[in-house]
Write a protein that holds these residues in place. Structure first.
Motif, PDB file in Angstrom:
ATOM      1  N   ARG A 154       0.866  -1.176   0.000  1.00 42.82           N
ATOM      2  CA  ARG A 154       0.000   0.000   0.000  1.00 42.82           C
ATOM      3  C   ARG A 154       0.902   1.226   0.000  1.00 42.82           C
ATOM      4  O   ARG A 154       1.968   1.214   0.602  1.00 42.82           O
ATOM      5  N   VAL A 155       0.459   2.291  -0.642  1.00 46.89           N
ATOM      6  CA  VAL A 155       1.221   3.536  -0.664  1.00 46.89           C
ATOM      7  C   VAL A 155       0.484   4.549   0.203  1.00 46.89           C
ATOM      8  O   VAL A 155      -0.652   4.914  -0.074  1.00 46.89           O
ATOM      9  N   MET A 156       1.141   4.973   1.289  1.00 50.75           N
ATOM     10  CA  MET A 156       0.575   5.982   2.180  1.00 50.75           C
ATOM     11  C   MET A 156       1.251   7.320   1.854  1.00 50.75           C
ATOM     12  O   MET A 156       2.450   7.360   1.583  1.00 50.75           O
ATOM     13  N   CYS A 157       0.495   8.395   1.909  1.00 50.23           N
ATOM     14  CA  CYS A 157       1.014   9.707   1.527  1.00 50.23           C
ATOM     15  C   CYS A 157       1.078  10.653   2.723  1.00 50.23           C
ATOM     16  O   CYS A 157       0.223  10.598   3.611  1.00 50.23           O
ATOM     17  N   ARG A 158       2.083  11.509   2.703  1.00 46.16           N
ATOM     18  CA  ARG A 158       2.266  12.543   3.726  1.00 46.16           C
ATOM     19  C   ARG A 158       2.158  11.970   5.131  1.00 46.16           C
ATOM     20  O   ARG A 158       1.281  12.314   5.913  1.00 46.16           O
ATOM     21  N   VAL A 159       3.105  11.120   5.441  1.00 46.67           N
ATOM     22  CA  VAL A 159       3.118  10.425   6.725  1.00 46.67           C
ATOM     23  C   VAL A 159       4.100  11.131   7.658  1.00 46.67           C
ATOM     24  O   VAL A 159       5.235  11.417   7.270  1.00 46.67           O
ATOM     25  N   ARG A 160       3.661  11.408   8.884  1.00 48.92           N
ATOM     26  CA  ARG A 160       4.562  12.035   9.859  1.00 48.92           C
ATOM     27  C   ARG A 160       5.630  11.028  10.279  1.00 48.92           C
ATOM     28  O   ARG A 160       5.345   9.829  10.422  1.00 48.92           O
ATOM     29  N   LEU A 161       6.828  11.523  10.506  1.00 44.34           N
ATOM     30  CA  LEU A 161       7.935  10.650  10.925  1.00 44.34           C
ATOM     31  C   LEU A 161       7.599   9.940  12.230  1.00 44.34           C
ATOM     32  O   LEU A 161       7.915   8.764  12.408  1.00 44.34           O
ATOM     33  N   THR A 162       6.912  10.637  13.128  1.00 39.11           N
ATOM     34  CA  THR A 162       6.558  10.035  14.418  1.00 39.11           C
ATOM     35  C   THR A 162       5.481   8.966  14.286  1.00 39.11           C
ATOM     36  O   THR A 162       5.254   8.198  15.217  1.00 39.11           O
ATOM     37  N   ASP A 163       4.792   8.890  13.140  1.00 38.25           N
ATOM     38  CA  ASP A 163       3.832   7.813  12.900  1.00 38.25           C
ATOM     39  C   ASP A 163       4.543   6.522  12.496  1.00 38.25           C
ATOM     40  O   ASP A 163       3.990   5.436  12.642  1.00 38.25           O
ATOM     41  N   VAL A 164       5.757   6.659  11.987  1.00 36.16           N
ATOM     42  CA  VAL A 164       6.513   5.509  11.485  1.00 36.16           C
ATOM     43  C   VAL A 164       7.496   4.987  12.525  1.00 36.16           C
ATOM     44  O   VAL A 164       7.806   3.800  12.557  1.00 36.16           O
ATOM     45  N   LEU A 165       7.991   5.878  13.385  1.00 36.12           N
ATOM     46  CA  LEU A 165       9.029   5.522  14.355  1.00 36.12           C
ATOM     47  C   LEU A 165       8.528   5.670  15.786  1.00 36.12           C
ATOM     48  O   LEU A 165       7.689   6.526  16.073  1.00 36.12           O
ATOM     49  N   SER A 166       9.062   4.850  16.663  1.00 37.95           N
ATOM     50  CA  SER A 166       8.819   5.014  18.095  1.00 37.95           C
ATOM     51  C   SER A 166      10.163   4.916  18.815  1.00 37.95           C
ATOM     52  O   SER A 166      11.128   4.383  18.272  1.00 37.95           O
ATOM     53  N   LEU A 167      10.191   5.416  20.035  1.00 38.28           N
ATOM     54  CA  LEU A 167      11.440   5.419  20.801  1.00 38.28           C
ATOM     55  C   LEU A 167      11.763   4.017  21.312  1.00 38.28           C
ATOM     56  O   LEU A 167      10.867   3.256  21.665  1.00 38.28           O
ATOM     57  N   ARG A 168      13.052   3.717  21.365  1.00 37.21           N
ATOM     58  CA  ARG A 168      13.481   2.446  21.946  1.00 37.21           C
ATOM     59  C   ARG A 168      13.237   2.470  23.452  1.00 37.21           C
ATOM     60  O   ARG A 168      13.284   3.526  24.082  1.00 37.21           O
ATOM     61  N   ARG A 169      13.014   1.303  24.007  1.00 40.13           N
ATOM     62  CA  ARG A 169      12.847   1.220  25.455  1.00 40.13           C
ATOM     63  C   ARG A 169      14.156   1.591  26.142  1.00 40.13           C
ATOM     64  O   ARG A 169      15.227   1.388  25.594  1.00 40.13           O
ATOM     65  N   ASN A 170      14.041   2.079  27.331  1.00 38.33           N
ATOM     66  CA  ASN A 170      15.191   2.460  28.166  1.00 38.33           C
ATOM     67  C   ASN A 170      16.041   3.563  27.538  1.00 38.33           C
ATOM     68  O   ASN A 170      17.231   3.675  27.831  1.00 38.33           O
ATOM     69  N   THR A 171      15.436   4.376  26.671  1.00 35.69           N
ATOM     70  CA  THR A 171      16.166   5.512  26.113  1.00 35.69           C
ATOM     71  C   THR A 171      16.280   6.585  27.186  1.00 35.69           C
ATOM     72  O   THR A 171      15.314   6.856  27.904  1.00 35.69           O
ATOM     73  N   ASN A 172      17.450   7.194  27.280  1.00 38.09           N
ATOM     74  CA  ASN A 172      17.679   8.294  28.212  1.00 38.09           C
ATOM     75  C   ASN A 172      16.609   9.367  28.007  1.00 38.09           C
ATOM     76  O   ASN A 172      16.309   9.734  26.875  1.00 38.09           O
ATOM     77  N   LYS A 173      16.021   9.879  29.095  1.00 33.78           N
ATOM     78  CA  LYS A 173      14.902  10.824  28.992  1.00 33.78           C
ATOM     79  C   LYS A 173      15.289  12.086  28.225  1.00 33.78           C
ATOM     80  O   LYS A 173      14.518  12.586  27.403  1.00 33.78           O
ATOM     81  N   LYS A 174      16.482  12.587  28.492  1.00 34.22           N
ATOM     82  CA  LYS A 174      16.924  13.810  27.813  1.00 34.22           C
ATOM     83  C   LYS A 174      17.092  13.555  26.320  1.00 34.22           C
ATOM     84  O   LYS A 174      16.678  14.358  25.484  1.00 34.22           O
ATOM     85  N   MET A 175      17.706  12.421  25.981  1.00 34.87           N
ATOM     86  CA  MET A 175      17.910  12.063  24.576  1.00 34.87           C
ATOM     87  C   MET A 175      16.562  11.828  23.887  1.00 34.87           C
ATOM     88  O   MET A 175      16.354  12.246  22.753  1.00 34.87           O
ATOM     89  N   ALA A 176      15.639  11.167  24.593  1.00 34.97           N
ATOM     90  CA  ALA A 176      14.316  10.884  24.027  1.00 34.97           C
ATOM     91  C   ALA A 176      13.564  12.178  23.734  1.00 34.97           C
ATOM     92  O   ALA A 176      12.969  12.338  22.666  1.00 34.97           O
TER      93      ALA A 176
END
Length: 199
Positions: free
Chosen positions: A57-79
């Motif tokens: 399927r081809v999705m258009c105009r997708v926000r980067l945050t819709d495709v990616l999520s933060l890794r667990r245990n990521t430093n709060k400041k870095m996250a």
């Protein structure tokens, strides 16, 4: 008595003005756009859909945050810093698996039309973020004369890891008859031996 009448009249005028201003604030000054995509975006979307066929399927105009999520245990400041940078970033097209809607490939259309162009400069944050998540990122320059095969070849070049995972590509080149094999490139400089030369 006259003062009371004047006061009532002033209050009525103030109320009418207040109602008028509140109506202006909640009104909806919108109209429908004549088209959702620019002609270039629409033409490119059509080419991508024809290039991938029924596989994705081809999705258009997708926000980067819709495709990616933060890794667990990521430093709060870095996250927090990463999320601030990712907010507002948008991908032009994303190919997703038809079976489970997993993002497979991000595509950005690059063109110089208009005063500032569109994504003419590579966004290293977007590319790095997608790369760290294992999502290939292709940037295709808009130009006339593209054929469906050109777009398909570009997409397939980015999907080599996925094709290997699916078992659709060999992990290593097939062995060839050594007498027929000729290297396409010769060494450009001599290779130094690792053995010490006797004095």
């Amino acid at each position: 008595m006259e003062f009371a009448i004047v006061l009532v009249m002033i209050l009525i005028v103030v109320a009418i003005v207040a109602i008028k201003f509140s109506e202006d604030e909640v009104s909806f000054p919108f109209m429908r756009k004549t088209q959702l995509f620019s002609p270039v975006e629409h033409q490119f979307l059509d080419m991508i859909e024809r290039a991938v066929g029924n596989e994705f399927r081809v999705m258009c105009r997708v926000r980067l945050t819709d495709v990616l999520s933060l890794r667990r245990n990521t430093n709060k400041k870095m996250a927090k810093s990463a999320l601030i940078k990712a907010t507002g970033k948008q991908l032009d097209y994303v190919l997703v698996s038809k079976t489970d809607m997993t993002p497979v490939l991000a595509l950005d259309l690059v063109h110089n039309m208009g005063p500032e162009g569109h994504k003419t400069k590579r966004d290293f944050f977007v590319t790095g973020a997608l790369d760290s998540a294992g999502i290939p990122h292709a940037r295709i320059k808009a130009r006339h004369g593209y054929k469906i095969e050109d777009i398909r070849a570009c997409i397939e070049a980015k999907l080599v890891p996925l094709r290997r995972q699916q078992g659709k590509l060999p992990l290593a080149p097939e062995p060839t008859n050594s007498s027929l094999f000729t290297p396409s490139k010769r060494p450009t400089r001599p290779v130094r031996s690792s053995r010490q030369v006797a004095a």
